[in-house]
Every structure is written in structure tokens, then in C-alpha cells.
Write an enzyme that holds these catalytic residues in place. Structure first.
Site, PDB file in Angstrom:
ATOM      1  NE  ARG A 132      52.442  55.411  42.298  1.00 19.09           N
ATOM      2  CZ  ARG A 132      51.439  55.704  41.498  1.00 19.09           C
ATOM      3  NH1 ARG A 132      50.666  56.735  41.764  1.00 19.09           N
ATOM      4  NH2 ARG A 132      51.210  54.992  40.424  1.00 19.09           N
ATOM      5  CE  LYS A 134      35.151  47.213  29.109  1.00 22.66           C
ATOM      6  NZ  LYS A 134      34.985  48.652  28.989  1.00 22.66           N
ATOM      7  N   GLY A 147      47.319  47.917  39.240  1.00 27.43           N
ATOM      8  CA  GLY A 147      46.812  48.161  40.587  1.00 27.43           C
ATOM      9  C   GLY A 147      46.161  46.954  41.228  1.00 27.43           C
ATOM     10  N   GLY A 157      49.911  52.112  34.399  1.00 25.35           N
ATOM     11  CA  GLY A 157      49.785  52.508  32.989  1.00 25.35           C
ATOM     12  C   GLY A 157      51.128  52.507  32.274  1.00 25.35           C
TER      13      GLY A 157
HETATM   14  P1  AMP Z   1      41.237  45.772  34.197  1.00 23.62           P
HETATM   15  O1  AMP Z   1      40.989  47.148  34.713  1.00 23.62           O
HETATM   16  O2  AMP Z   1      40.830  45.559  32.786  1.00 23.62           O
HETATM   17  O3  AMP Z   1      42.625  45.259  34.504  1.00 23.62           O
HETATM   18  O4  AMP Z   1      40.267  44.851  35.011  1.00 23.62           O
HETATM   19  C1  AMP Z   1      40.227  44.774  36.406  1.00 23.62           C
HETATM   20  C2  AMP Z   1      38.832  44.441  36.814  1.00 23.62           C
HETATM   21  O5  AMP Z   1      38.430  43.254  36.166  1.00 23.62           O
HETATM   22  C3  AMP Z   1      38.649  44.189  38.295  1.00 23.62           C
HETATM   23  O6  AMP Z   1      37.925  45.251  38.834  1.00 23.62           O
HETATM   24  C4  AMP Z   1      37.866  42.893  38.349  1.00 23.62           C
HETATM   25  O7  AMP Z   1      36.761  42.937  39.207  1.00 23.62           O
HETATM   26  C5  AMP Z   1      37.372  42.734  36.924  1.00 23.62           C
HETATM   27  N1  AMP Z   1      37.116  41.336  36.574  1.00 23.62           N
HETATM   28  C6  AMP Z   1      37.945  40.298  36.673  1.00 23.62           C
HETATM   29  N2  AMP Z   1      37.332  39.162  36.326  1.00 23.62           N
HETATM   30  C7  AMP Z   1      36.067  39.488  36.002  1.00 23.62           C
HETATM   31  C8  AMP Z   1      34.934  38.733  35.571  1.00 23.62           C
HETATM   32  N3  AMP Z   1      35.005  37.417  35.413  1.00 23.62           N
HETATM   33  N4  AMP Z   1      33.789  39.404  35.326  1.00 23.62           N
HETATM   34  C9  AMP Z   1      33.721  40.739  35.488  1.00 23.62           C
HETATM   35  N5  AMP Z   1      34.767  41.508  35.894  1.00 23.62           N
HETATM   36  C10 AMP Z   1      35.923  40.884  36.143  1.00 23.62           C
END
Ligand code: AMP
Length: 398
Positions: A36, A200, A356, A379
Site C-alpha cells: 500500500r 459465506k 485479501g 471491502g
Molecule cells: P470470506 O471471508 O467469506 O471471503 O471467506 C474466506 C474464507 O473462506 C477463508 O478463510 C477460507 O478458509 C474459507 N473457506 C473457503 N472454502 C471453505 C470451505 N469449503 N469450508 C470452510 N471454509 C472455507
């Protein structure tokens, strides 16, 4: 877009909002990733070359907003910036009182002053007009170059702009982010493929909805895929799932059908018997995962399908990992996507990466210089992709 490009800032005191919110080693306070800071150099150098006096503003971390805290001081940034610029960057360390005003007023052409962490006081995050005015009085032109905080309506990112009706500008970094995001969303060559992953569905709903009218292909991977797979009647074992979002997943798929978007989920999943790098590993069809197993990465068959779609795309957006890539044993799908996007880019596709985790995966594989554009703001990029107007951008446009 009114950028600093065609303006000459000779003999002006120019206030520049940067995003120097860099990761620091907790013990040594050394900067562990200076991306950055380096990304802000073109703007600072242009202003110095014009003969401006440059006053830099940033936040760092989440201090308690009750005054100075050593561990959130911007001192390491001032030192690092001094090295990068080859001049002494002064730190205005009296926390927004008279000495800071004096330092700013006495600043000469070609000199740089960095204000202390704006979040040492509550006015920054509150968007306090009086604090914004105090900052505005330090300079006679304002440049926003902090894409990473452009989605916040804070004193230094948005509120301050009203005090510079004719002298507010987009810095190079911010302008570049917006140009790239606009190209991605509205002017990209077809086919356009979005690869959305992460844990999610709930945090990606608005992005998915805003992308549906724009993309040809949607690859949905990572943990969020299992909510869709379950909604289609699949057995997902103990894979991560948002049961209250099953209907929403169905609606999103209906919308994609209606708009003719082709969508893809992992057809096979690398599963673990526990959420651990040392779990036992087995691959199952993603819709037939046994009770005791958990989908943690895209399998080889899925990767092959995804690679083909990516190779045929002309515009690619990637946000979110394809699996639990923090565990090396479940990082292969994410690495494969990083490599496929890099290869497509080398063949002429336009690629945009944000978030990230995706950026970390690209850096781990040393592929950063093979992508078209890597966003500096997780974000802020998400909000832009959701179709929202970012307060920091709106404030400069006026
Ligand atoms: P997000 O913050 O929603 O973008 O999600 C990122 C996180 O999703 C990372 O820390 C990954 O470890 C997690 N992730 C990706 N695939 C899976 C999965 N199949 N089961 C659980 N966590 C996951």
C-alpha cells in the site's frame, strides 16, 4: 474524473489521504507488507516533482480513539516512506494540535509531512465536520488516494472534500482503481467470467446480484458453494452451509437462469474428516459427501472445468478462495485458479483480483505481475462491485 494528472501543484500545500494501513510485526513493529505504501508513491512523487509541499494523512489499525498509542503510531510508515522517497518524511506527532498546524504551515516545497494516525481521535471515524475542517486548514488542495477506505464516510476520506470545492482531486491510485472497476463492470470484453469464493453466501449476495446482468459465466466455489449444492438437493456432509440461505440460493440460481448466465459449482470436493490440515483426505462428488466428511477444496475434475472456462474468458473477476487455502493440503484448488487466471491474462484477458485471500494466494504463487489489476481495497472493491456509490469517490465528484 478530476485527477492530479493535468494540474500543477507548485508552491501549494497539498493534503493527500493515503491508505497506509499496513500489516506490522507485533513485536518489532516492522512493516511486513509495504504494497500500500509503494502504491501511493506515484501520486506523492508527482506532487513533489511539481514543487508542492505534501501533507499525508492515514489511519492505521483500530486504536481506541482516546489519544496516542505507540503500537498504532505511523512512525514506522514515516521511516519506511523516507527510505522509499529518499527524503526525510517528518511525522507530525502532537496529535492534531498547534504543533501540527505549525509544521504544516512551515512546510516547504519538496518536503513531506505525515500526520499521526487519524484514528487517535474519535472525529475521524465519526465524520466530524470540525475535525475535517481542522485537517482542511492545513492545506490548500486535497487529493484522495485511499481506495482502501473510500467506502467510509470519514472526516479525511469524504467530509473534508466540501472545504475544497475547486481543489479536490483523485490521486493516481484511486483513479486507477475506479478506471479498472468500471472497465470490469461495464466495458469488459466478452465472455466475462466471475469467480466468487469464500466462506459465506450471505456476505456475497449483493455482489452476485449486481454481477448477474453483466457476466456470461459465474463460478461459485469455496464454502459458499455448499449452500447452493444443498439447495439443489445434494448431500454435503458436514460442509459449511447457511441453512437460512437455501431459498436465497435457489432465487439466485433462478435469476442466473433467467439472464442466461452459465453457472458452475465444484462437481467434486476434496474433503477432510476434520477441519485441520492434517485431516484424513478423500475426494467425493460435491453432492454426495458422506455424513462425517467436510468439503474443503475443489477437486481435480472441478478444477479442470474451471480452468477451461477461465481460458476461454476475455474478462475475469476473482474474489474469494476456492477452499480452505490456509491449510496447504486444501489449497490446490485456489492455487490452480490463480494459475489459470494468470495464464488467461498472459493470453490477452483482462483480470481483476480483489479480497485479501485471493490476493494472498496470488502473492504466495508469485503471480501478481501476471494479472491485469489487483485491487488495494478488499471491502471497498466489494462495495463497488455491489453497485454502491463509495462516499470517498462521491465526495470528490461533488
Ligand atoms: P470470506 O471471508 O467469506 O471471503 O471467506 C474466506 C474464507 O473462506 C477463508 O478463510 C477460507 O478458509 C474459507 N473457506 C473457503 N472454502 C471453505 C470451505 N469449503 N469450508 C470452510 N471454509 C472455507
Amino acid at each position: 474524473m478530476k485527477t492530479i494528472q493535468n494540474q500543477n501543484f507548485a508552491n501549494q500545500n497539498v493534503l493527500v489521504r493515503c491508505d497506509f494501513n499496513v500489516p506490522l510485526n507485533k513485536e518489532t513493529r516492522e512493516i511486513t507488507d509495504d504494497t500500500r505504501i509503494r502504491e501511493s508513491l506515484p501520486t506523492i512523487k508527482k506532487l513533489l516533482a511539481d514543487g508542492a509541499a505534501v501533507i499525508l494523512m492515514s489511519h492505521l489499525g483500530r486504536p481506541s480513539e482516546t489519544g496516542f498509542e505507540e503500537k498504532y503510531s505511523l512512525k514506522p510508515v514515516a521511516e519506511h516512506l523516507s527510505k522509499l522517497l529518499g527524503i526525510n518524511v517528518k511525522l507530525a506527532d502532537d496529535i492534531f494540535e498547534n504543533k501540527t498546524i505549525e509544521n504544516a504551515k512551515n512546510l516547504k516545497s519538496g518536503e513531506v509531512l505525515l500526520l499521526e494516525n487519524l484514528r487517535f481521535l474519535p472525529g475521524e471515524q465519526k465524520g466530524d465536520v470540525a475535525f475535517a475542517r481542522y485537517l482542511a486548514d492545513l492545506g490548500n488542495a486535497y487529493v484522495n488516494d485511499a481506495f482502501g477506505t473510500a467506502h467510509r464516510a470519514h472526516a479525511s476520506t469524504a467530509v473534508i472534500a466540501q472545504f475544497f470545492p475547486n481543489d479536490r482531486y483523485f490521486g493516481f491510485l484511486l483513479a486507477n482503481e475506479i478506471t479498472n472497476l468500471e472497465k470490469l463492470l461495464n466495458n469488459g470484453e466478452k465472455p466475462f467470467t466471475a469467480i466468487i469464493g469464500g466462506s459465506k453466501v450471505s456476505s456475497k449476495i449483493d455482489i452476485l446480484k449486481n454481477l448477474i446482468p453483466r457476466v456470461d459465466n459465474m463460478i461459485i466455489g469455496g464454502g459458499m458453494a455448499y449452500t447452493f449444492i444443498k439447495a439443489m438437493g445434494g448431500q454435503i456432509g458436514k460442509s459449511i452451509c447457511e441453512d437460512d440461505k437455501l431459498d436465497l440460493a435457489k432465487d439466485i440460481m433462478k435469476e442466473m437462469d433467467a439472464k442466461g448466465v452459465k453457472y458452475y459449482f465444484p462437481t467434486d470436493s476434496v474433503c477432510g474428516d476434520k477441519f485441520d490440515n492434517d485431516a484424513q483426505i478423500k475426494t467425493f462428488p460435491s453432492n454426495a459427501i458422506p455424513e462425517e466428511w467436510e468439503g474443503m477444496d475443489a477437486g481435480a475434475e472441478s478444477v479442470k472445468t474451471f480452468e477451461k472456462i477461465i481460458a476461454e474468458s476475455k474478462t475475469i473477476l476473482w474474489n474469494g478462495p476456492m477452499g480452505v487455502f490456509e491449510f496447504a493440503n486444501f489449497g490446490h484448488g485456489t492455487t490452480a485458479i490463480a494459475k489459470a487466471v494468470a495464464a488467461a491474462t498472459q493470453n490477452g484477458a483482462f483480470s481483476a483480483i480483489g479480497g485479501g485471500d485471493s490476493v494472498a494466494a496470488i502473492n504466495q504463487n508469485k503471480l501478481a505481475n501476471q494479472m491485469s489489476y489487483i485491487s488495494t481495497g478488499g471491502g471497498a472493491m466489494l462495495e463497488y462491485l455491489e453497485g454502491r456509490v463509495l462516499p470517498g469517490v462521491a465526495a470528490i465528484l461533488g
